[in-house]
Design an enzyme around this catalytic site. Sequence first.
Site, PDB file in Angstrom:
ATOM      1  N   PRO A  14     -34.208 -12.002 -10.339  1.00  0.00           N
ATOM      2  CA  PRO A  14     -34.724 -10.999  -9.372  1.00  0.00           C
ATOM      3  C   PRO A  14     -33.628 -10.388  -8.596  1.00  0.00           C
ATOM      4  O   PRO A  14     -32.530 -10.855  -8.641  1.00  0.00           O
ATOM      5  CB  PRO A  14     -35.601 -11.957  -8.587  1.00  0.00           C
ATOM      6  CG  PRO A  14     -34.611 -13.287  -8.508  1.00  0.00           C
ATOM      7  CD  PRO A  14     -34.472 -13.448 -10.044  1.00  0.00           C
ATOM      8  N   CYS A  15     -34.029  -9.240  -8.117  1.00  0.00           N
ATOM      9  CA  CYS A  15     -32.759  -8.586  -7.281  1.00  0.00           C
ATOM     10  C   CYS A  15     -32.539  -9.552  -6.061  1.00  0.00           C
ATOM     11  O   CYS A  15     -33.473 -10.177  -5.572  1.00  0.00           O
ATOM     12  CB  CYS A  15     -33.530  -7.280  -6.837  1.00  0.00           C
ATOM     13  SG  CYS A  15     -33.481  -6.869  -4.952  1.00  0.00           S
ATOM     14  N   PRO A  16     -31.108  -9.663  -5.799  1.00  0.00           N
ATOM     15  CA  PRO A  16     -30.297  -8.705  -6.177  1.00  0.00           C
ATOM     16  C   PRO A  16     -29.278  -9.689  -7.064  1.00  0.00           C
ATOM     17  O   PRO A  16     -28.113  -9.172  -7.426  1.00  0.00           O
ATOM     18  CB  PRO A  16     -29.206  -8.495  -5.078  1.00  0.00           C
ATOM     19  CG  PRO A  16     -29.564  -9.904  -4.196  1.00  0.00           C
ATOM     20  CD  PRO A  16     -30.916 -10.362  -4.417  1.00  0.00           C
ATOM     21  N   ASP A  41     -34.986  -6.443 -13.944  1.00  0.00           N
ATOM     22  CA  ASP A  41     -35.263  -6.224 -12.582  1.00  0.00           C
ATOM     23  C   ASP A  41     -35.239  -4.506 -12.206  1.00  0.00           C
ATOM     24  O   ASP A  41     -34.190  -4.077 -12.642  1.00  0.00           O
ATOM     25  CB  ASP A  41     -34.237  -6.816 -11.709  1.00  0.00           C
ATOM     26  CG  ASP A  41     -33.923  -6.331 -10.230  1.00  0.00           C
ATOM     27  OD1 ASP A  41     -34.932  -5.809  -9.762  1.00  0.00           O
ATOM     28  OD2 ASP A  41     -33.053  -6.405  -9.679  1.00  0.00           O
TER      29      ASP A  41
END
Lengths: 78, 326
Positions: A14-16, A41
Amino acid sequence: MNDIALELDCRGMPCPRPVIELARNLASVAVGDLLAVVAEDPAARVDVPAWCRMRGQEWVREDTAADGVARYVVRRLA
Amino acid sequence: MILDNAREATAEALQVRPDEVTFTPTGTHAVHLGVLGLLRGSRRGDLVAHSAVEHSAVHHAVRWGGRGDSVGVDRTGRVDLAALHTAAERDDCAVVALQSANHEVGTVQPVGEVDLPAGVPLFTDACASMGRVPLPRGWAAAAGSAHKWGGPAGVGVLLVRKGSRWRNPFPDDDRIDERTTGFENVPAILAAAASLQAVVAERETTSARHRELIDVVRSRVAAEVPDVDVVGDPDSRLPHLVTFSCLYVDGEAIVTELDRLGFGVASGSACTASTLTPSHVLEAMGVLTHGNVRLSLQDDATRADVDAFCDALPEVVRSIRARVGM
């Protein structure tokens, strides 16, 4: 395709995380070489070029890995 | 009668005619009515040319009632005016939608400079700015939201310029104001009109104070937090809000940590949204979308408040980065 010195597999992250992996591994390639990050992502599409601008690296292109997942390519400038 | 008083007070505060003012259940509904009513009144087609950074209420209305033609913005979030004009020249372009100012980053759009072909009306979503700054010129329909100017929730304002081709996009309701449906929430509308009058009466001093405080936040954040992107136009902006993004920082973590310290902020980061997609505004601007923080000043915010925020921020960012080894 053979011009990539190092390709990071950030699928499922997932981000970041993809951008963090990019920053962590920057020093693993020589100045002038290409580093790629493969990520699902959706934020990476915007954040990798933004990271290049903020960190003084070169945004090269977006293409796709063999399985169709987006791949973001940058050049280490410093 | 009471409603007419509220309508007149609202019209006077916004410098429009009372018969141009309609109260709606929400700002979102006012946006829907504004966009769709101009579409329905058009003789040209069903295409709406709009900036890429419009509020989702505009995007949803366009998708529901027509087709969208999204026009890009620059790094500050300001629309490409030449591209907007080109889009408006298309034969099937029915409406142009351009917000007065952006709700996430505060950048003011050049609404007054929009020059449209005859028969193409302009819709302006003024929800982010109404009351705080004067309305721009040139719109055929505009929308506002009372809770955004500090009034009660549950009151929207639809403005339809006298003589514009606006047609009700929904079934008629045989009531005094033919532009809306159902019974107006009279007590909330009165409160909305009164708060709008107060906000407009004090806005010169409030704006000057807010503008100065946000300048402090912009410069201190840029100077004291490494690897930060302070976004939006530094000058041509709403007085009271600022948005910035911190590299390597999880948006949810920073919002949670600032909240724990007593600072209420919002975020446009994907990590804070159920959809896992980042803010379409930040995306269109090409600025960092993660680690995003949006600070909106309360009316009574002081220099001590913003200094406390700026004092706390570097350590918050440093500790979140340290957790991921950055």
